[in-house]
Design an enzyme around this catalytic site. Structure first.
Site, PDB file in Angstrom:
ATOM      1  N   HIS A   1     -44.193  22.648   9.963  1.00  0.00           N
ATOM      2  CA  HIS A   1     -43.159  22.336  10.959  1.00  0.00           C
ATOM      3  C   HIS A   1     -42.248  23.518  11.273  1.00  0.00           C
ATOM      4  O   HIS A   1     -41.145  23.342  11.773  1.00  0.00           O
ATOM      5  CB  HIS A   1     -42.321  21.136  10.484  1.00  0.00           C
ATOM      6  CG  HIS A   1     -43.089  19.848  10.434  1.00  0.00           C
ATOM      7  ND1 HIS A   1     -42.608  18.697   9.867  1.00  0.00           N
ATOM      8  CD2 HIS A   1     -44.326  19.544  10.913  1.00  0.00           C
ATOM      9  CE1 HIS A   1     -43.517  17.725   9.989  1.00  0.00           C
ATOM     10  NE2 HIS A   1     -44.569  18.218  10.606  1.00  0.00           N
TER      11      HIS A   1
ATOM     12  N   ASP B   1     -36.995  24.576   5.426  1.00  0.00           N
ATOM     13  CA  ASP B   1     -35.819  25.180   4.793  1.00  0.00           C
ATOM     14  C   ASP B   1     -36.097  26.464   4.017  1.00  0.00           C
ATOM     15  O   ASP B   1     -35.153  27.119   3.552  1.00  0.00           O
ATOM     16  CB  ASP B   1     -35.116  24.153   3.880  1.00  0.00           C
ATOM     17  CG  ASP B   1     -36.057  23.540   2.836  1.00  0.00           C
ATOM     18  OD1 ASP B   1     -36.972  24.232   2.367  1.00  0.00           O
ATOM     19  OD2 ASP B   1     -35.836  22.358   2.492  1.00  0.00           O
TER      20      ASP B   1
ATOM     21  N   TYR C   1     -28.733  22.348  15.194  1.00  0.00           N
ATOM     22  CA  TYR C   1     -29.590  23.201  14.364  1.00  0.00           C
ATOM     23  C   TYR C   1     -28.792  24.325  13.715  1.00  0.00           C
ATOM     24  O   TYR C   1     -29.084  24.733  12.589  1.00  0.00           O
ATOM     25  CB  TYR C   1     -30.782  23.720  15.168  1.00  0.00           C
ATOM     26  CG  TYR C   1     -31.914  22.717  15.151  1.00  0.00           C
ATOM     27  CD1 TYR C   1     -32.755  22.607  14.049  1.00  0.00           C
ATOM     28  CD2 TYR C   1     -32.085  21.823  16.197  1.00  0.00           C
ATOM     29  CE1 TYR C   1     -33.755  21.658  14.005  1.00  0.00           C
ATOM     30  CE2 TYR C   1     -33.085  20.869  16.166  1.00  0.00           C
ATOM     31  CZ  TYR C   1     -33.919  20.793  15.066  1.00  0.00           C
ATOM     32  OH  TYR C   1     -34.902  19.838  15.005  1.00  0.00           O
TER      33      TYR C   1
ATOM     34  N   CYS D   1     -41.704  33.829  24.591  1.00  0.00           N
ATOM     35  CA  CYS D   1     -41.721  35.278  24.297  1.00  0.00           C
ATOM     36  C   CYS D   1     -41.874  35.559  22.797  1.00  0.00           C
ATOM     37  O   CYS D   1     -42.132  36.690  22.409  1.00  0.00           O
ATOM     38  CB  CYS D   1     -40.440  35.948  24.781  1.00  0.00           C
ATOM     39  SG  CYS D   1     -40.218  35.877  26.554  1.00  0.00           S
TER      40      CYS D   1
HETATM   41  N1  APR Z   1     -37.721  13.553  -5.222  1.00  0.00           N
HETATM   42  C1  APR Z   1     -38.846  13.174  -4.570  1.00  0.00           C
HETATM   43  N2  APR Z   1     -38.842  12.439  -3.438  1.00  0.00           N
HETATM   44  C2  APR Z   1     -37.648  12.062  -2.952  1.00  0.00           C
HETATM   45  C3  APR Z   1     -36.419  12.431  -3.562  1.00  0.00           C
HETATM   46  C4  APR Z   1     -36.494  13.208  -4.757  1.00  0.00           C
HETATM   47  N3  APR Z   1     -35.398  13.595  -5.415  1.00  0.00           N
HETATM   48  N4  APR Z   1     -35.414  11.915  -2.813  1.00  0.00           N
HETATM   49  C5  APR Z   1     -35.969  11.267  -1.785  1.00  0.00           C
HETATM   50  N5  APR Z   1     -37.320  11.344  -1.860  1.00  0.00           N
HETATM   51  C6  APR Z   1     -38.333  10.786  -0.962  1.00  0.00           C
HETATM   52  C7  APR Z   1     -37.930   9.550  -0.216  1.00  0.00           C
HETATM   53  O1  APR Z   1     -38.171   8.385  -1.005  1.00  0.00           O
HETATM   54  C8  APR Z   1     -38.833   9.606   1.012  1.00  0.00           C
HETATM   55  O2  APR Z   1     -40.067   8.964   0.751  1.00  0.00           O
HETATM   56  O3  APR Z   1     -38.565  11.748   0.025  1.00  0.00           O
HETATM   57  C9  APR Z   1     -39.074  11.111   1.192  1.00  0.00           C
HETATM   58  C10 APR Z   1     -38.368  11.733   2.393  1.00  0.00           C
HETATM   59  O4  APR Z   1     -38.911  11.167   3.545  1.00  0.00           O
HETATM   60  P1  APR Z   1     -38.603  11.735   5.010  1.00  0.00           P
HETATM   61  O5  APR Z   1     -37.141  11.915   5.181  1.00  0.00           O
HETATM   62  O6  APR Z   1     -39.359  10.844   5.935  1.00  0.00           O
HETATM   63  O7  APR Z   1     -39.198  13.198   4.970  1.00  0.00           O
HETATM   64  P2  APR Z   1     -40.636  13.709   5.369  1.00  0.00           P
HETATM   65  O8  APR Z   1     -41.710  12.833   4.849  1.00  0.00           O
HETATM   66  O9  APR Z   1     -40.652  15.148   5.017  1.00  0.00           O
HETATM   67  O10 APR Z   1     -40.589  13.570   6.947  1.00  0.00           O
HETATM   68  C11 APR Z   1     -41.580  14.193   7.688  1.00  0.00           C
HETATM   69  O11 APR Z   1     -40.260  13.946   9.668  1.00  0.00           O
HETATM   70  O12 APR Z   1     -37.997  14.056   9.351  1.00  0.00           O
HETATM   71  C12 APR Z   1     -39.059  14.561  10.098  1.00  0.00           C
HETATM   72  O13 APR Z   1     -39.871  16.660  10.861  1.00  0.00           O
HETATM   73  C13 APR Z   1     -39.177  16.021   9.811  1.00  0.00           C
HETATM   74  O14 APR Z   1     -40.689  17.229   8.402  1.00  0.00           O
HETATM   75  C14 APR Z   1     -40.041  16.011   8.571  1.00  0.00           C
HETATM   76  C15 APR Z   1     -41.000  14.866   8.888  1.00  0.00           C
END
Ligand code: APR
Length: 262
Positions: free
Chosen positions: A133, A118, A81, A145
């Site tokens: 999250h 982020d 992290y 705490c």
């Molecule tokens: N613009 C839009 N979408 C995009 C781009 C872009 N430039 N690049 C990638 N993507 C899409 C991918 O196609 C995918 O569907 O973003 C998505 C990312 O998916 P994940 O990595 O699964 O992210 P997320 O849906 O936020 O995951 C949910 O899981 O990774 C854990 O806790 C973490 O908050 C996160 C949660």
């Protein structure tokens, strides 16, 4: 008049936006947006599912972001992290983040629901936001705490300890197998159920309970648009699947809803 924050690349309007969607966005009084890791991809923040680099190449993030992993190897999780925190601290919001902040300023009842930790939405000027999250910039006591702003590091064999109770410190993010913050989830569910239009941006729509929010919006009668370069389990169920990168599509959507001359 256009503020500097809204001077993102309008040439992106080359990307085709259905006129009916632009009109829906322009006239909607209640808009909800759900974002995931994809919106930050163009800022260089790697998603969990992207290949890891350098010393972390052999670690599976899905095996690091759990309470069990922290119990088993707390310092490894802390260091991972710390590495991601540095990556995020160096990242800048991209035109997708700025476009959402610009949309927020034009919609009466707006909520940005993000799964991202982020802080790039806030850096782009978004204010009506819930973080489902948590936020990687914050550190908290693992025993409860609360947030901790300053700590002494250890010899590197274990995470730093809470200055109040001596328990390990951990990132203030929601790990797999953990509950989401109840108040944030409630606000998100209410906004999803009440909105007229939901934009679903850069999420694989696979991680629950966030993945249920677009379904809640549909059930409440909202129009749903998805912005993603790749298909997801949601794609066939939305009114407007916009296939493309959020850094291109969102500025185009904003420009279509509020043309520069308007
Ligand atoms: N613009 C839009 N979408 C995009 C781009 C872009 N430039 N690049 C990638 N993507 C899409 C991918 O196609 C995918 O569907 O973003 C998505 C990312 O998916 P994940 O990595 O699964 O992210 P997320 O849906 O936020 O995951 C949910 O899981 O990774 C854990 O806790 C973490 O908050 C996160 C949660």
């Amino acid at each position: 008049m256009e503020t500097s924050r809204e001077s993102f690349d309008r040439s992106a309007s080359a990307c085709a936006i259905p006129e009916a969607l632009a009109r829906r966005l322009r006239t909607a009084r209640r808009v909800a947006v759900l974002t995931g890791a994809g919106i930050s991809a163009e800022s260089g923040v790697p998603t969990f599912r992207d290949a890891q680099t350098g010393i972390w190449a052999h670690f599976d993030p899905l095996e690091l972001a759990t309470p069990a992993a922290f119990a088993r190897q707390p310092r490894v999780v802390w260091d991972w992290y710390a590495w991601r925190r540095e990556l995020v601290a160096a990242a800048k919001p991209n035109p997708g983040h700025f476009a959402l902040a610009a949309i927020e300023r034009r919609v009466a009842d707006f909520l940005l629901i993000t799964q991202n930790v982020d802080g790039l939405h806030q850096a782009a000027g978004s204010t009506r936001i819930v973080e489902l999250h948590g936020n990687i910039a914050r550190v908290k006591c693992a025993r409860g705490c609360g947030s901790v702003d300053a700590w002494d590091d250890t010899d590197g064999s274990e995470p730093p300890r809470c200055p109040q109770c001596g328990a390990f410190l951990r990132p203030d993010v929601v790990w797999f197998d953990e509950m989401l913050p109840a108040e944030a989830l409630l606000r998100a569910e209410q906004a999803a159920g009440d909105c007229e239009l939901m934009l679903v941006v850069g999420t694989s729509a696979e991680v629950h309970p966030a993945a249920a929010l677009p379904e809640a919006a549909r059930a409440g009668g909202a129009t749903v648009a998805e912005v993603n370069p790749n298909p997801t389990p949601l794609t066939d169920r939305v009114d407007y699947p916009l296939r493309g990168r959020s850094g291109i599509v969102l500025p185009a959507l904003f420009a279509a809803a509020w043309p520069p001359s308007a």
